[in-house]
Design an enzyme around this catalytic site. Structure first.
Site, PDB file in Angstrom:
ATOM      1  N   SER A  43     108.790  18.599  23.178  1.00  0.00           N
ATOM      2  CA  SER A  43     108.005  19.071  22.105  1.00  0.00           C
ATOM      3  C   SER A  43     108.875  19.638  20.924  1.00  0.00           C
ATOM      4  CB  SER A  43     106.932  19.907  22.608  1.00  0.00           C
ATOM      5  OG  SER A  43     106.069  20.451  21.420  1.00  0.00           O
ATOM      6  N   LYS A  64      94.072  18.051  27.001  1.00  0.00           N
ATOM      7  CA  LYS A  64      93.133  18.373  26.008  1.00  0.00           C
ATOM      8  C   LYS A  64      91.594  18.465  26.347  1.00  0.00           C
ATOM      9  CE  LYS A  64      96.266  16.679  22.403  1.00  0.00           C
ATOM     10  NZ  LYS A  64      96.457  15.579  21.272  1.00  0.00           N
ATOM     11  N   ASN A 112      93.187  20.638  20.744  1.00  0.00           N
ATOM     12  CA  ASN A 112      94.533  20.564  21.055  1.00  0.00           C
ATOM     13  C   ASN A 112      94.995  22.205  20.347  1.00  0.00           C
ATOM     14  OD1 ASN A 112      94.169  20.673  17.856  1.00  0.00           O
ATOM     15  ND2 ASN A 112      96.138  19.839  17.728  1.00  0.00           N
ATOM     16  N   ASP A 151      94.266  17.941  15.307  1.00  0.00           N
ATOM     17  CA  ASP A 151      94.849  16.864  15.253  1.00  0.00           C
ATOM     18  C   ASP A 151      94.105  15.848  14.203  1.00  0.00           C
ATOM     19  OD1 ASP A 151      96.709  16.710  17.106  1.00  0.00           O
ATOM     20  OD2 ASP A 151      95.339  16.039  18.868  1.00  0.00           O
ATOM     21  N   GLY A 211      94.342   1.091  20.109  1.00  0.00           N
ATOM     22  CA  GLY A 211      94.511   1.977  21.497  1.00  0.00           C
ATOM     23  C   GLY A 211      93.383   2.739  21.470  1.00  0.00           C
ATOM     24  N   GLY A 219      93.058   5.872  23.590  1.00  0.00           N
ATOM     25  CA  GLY A 219      93.641   7.301  24.139  1.00  0.00           C
ATOM     26  C   GLY A 219      93.263   8.227  23.322  1.00  0.00           C
ATOM     27  N   TYR A 273     106.823   8.021  16.574  1.00  0.00           N
ATOM     28  CA  TYR A 273     107.993   8.255  15.598  1.00  0.00           C
ATOM     29  C   TYR A 273     109.293   8.214  16.256  1.00  0.00           C
ATOM     30  CZ  TYR A 273     107.193  13.121  17.359  1.00  0.00           C
ATOM     31  OH  TYR A 273     106.959  13.960  18.303  1.00  0.00           O
ATOM     32  N   GLY A 315     103.956   9.455  12.842  1.00  0.00           N
ATOM     33  CA  GLY A 315     103.608  10.560  13.662  1.00  0.00           C
ATOM     34  C   GLY A 315     104.101  11.787  13.567  1.00  0.00           C
TER      35      GLY A 315
END
Length: 282
Positions: A16, A67, A88, A103, A127, A129, A218, A239
């Site tokens: 991270s 999350k 988040n 986010d 996607g 998610g 990214y 990203g």
């Protein structure tokens, strides 16, 4: 000055970049006794971890897979976190913990700063998610009410469908192997990809027909989609842009001060070898 703590929790979190951003913010704000760390934490571990924190903690950044658990542990929830169905960000409040989802800021800030995108009506989302639900809420907030959701597994789209319903978005669900990607992209105002580079590589040139694209991946860089968008001369957000812009709101939650945006941007660029410009926008 009293020692204060914050951290990113999730699994895995060793990679991270959030400590880079938030420790830079603390330093720029003169909060020399504040620290921001990484804590490995499973989804089931969120509740006991949060319950064991003392008054020295100013907040948590929450990444996958925690999350939704973060939302459940909160005593109060921001409207956008409720729409997304996940949080988040957790910060202490008078009655426990408050949950937010920055986010949404990350998606909007990245699109605005890197692409100049401020509004539209039609979107394409690849996607279904956790990042996809935040993208749905973000796009809805700037007028995008018609979204084509392209997924490899239709059975995993239920949370995105529920999120779209809460956000007032008309969602058209399209199986991956039945999608006309070139047509979808060309007729969109914005395209957001939350899927791995291996999924976009065969169709990258088709996706690049969208006038504005956000690729949340990214690393490694450039992604196939990024390369195709640059070649086509279209606008691209990344990203890393999203990571930077979501961190501003978190920093303000944690510190109570306006985020030192230039310092945070400089730290993130240095930590990623200046691979991307990371514009701040207005």
């Amino acid at each position: 000055m009293a020692v204060r703590h914050a951290a990113v929790i999730g699994s895995p979190v060793s990679h991270s970049l959030s400590p880079v951003l938030h420790n830079a913010a603390f330093q720029a704000l003169g909060l020399s006794d504040w620290s921001y760390d990484r804590i490995e934490c499973s989804e089931d571990g969120v509740e006991p971890l949060v319950g064991g924190l003392d008054s020295s903690w100013v907040g948590l950044s929450v990444t996958m897979p925690g999350k939704r658990a973060a939302l459940a542990v909160a005593s109060s929830v921001s409207p956008r976190a409720g729409l997304v169905g996940a949080a988040n960000t957790l910060v202490p409040s008078a009655v426990g913990w408050h949950a937010d989802n920055t986010d949404v800021d990350g998606v909007l800030g990245a699109l605005r700063a890197a692409c100049g995108f401020t509004s539209g009506s039609r979107g394409v989302l690849l996607g279904a998610g956790g990042t996809a639900t935040a993208a749905l809420v973000a796009l809805a907030s700037v007028g995008v009410r018609d979204v084509s959701l392209v997924v490899r597994s239709v059975s995993r789209a239920s949370e995105a469908q529920a999120c779209a319903s809460r956000a007032g978005v008309t969602l058209t669900l399209i199986p991956w192997d039945q999608a006309d990607f070139a047509s979808l992209a060309a007729s969109s105002d914005v395209l957001v990809s939350t899927v791995p580079p291996s999924a976009t590589e065969p169709i990258a040139s088709e996706l690049a027909e969208s006038p504005c694209a956000l690729d949340v991946i990214y690393h490694p860089w450039p992604t196939p989609l990024a390369y195709a968008v640059e070649k086509r001369g279209r606008a691209l957000a990344t990203g890393l842009d999203m990571l930077l812009h979501q961190a501003f709101g978190q920093s303000e939650h944690f510190t109570g001060h306006p985020a030192p945006r230039e310092a945070m941007r400089a730290a993130l660029r240095a930590a990623t070898d200046n691979v991307l410009p990371l514009p701040l926008g207005d």
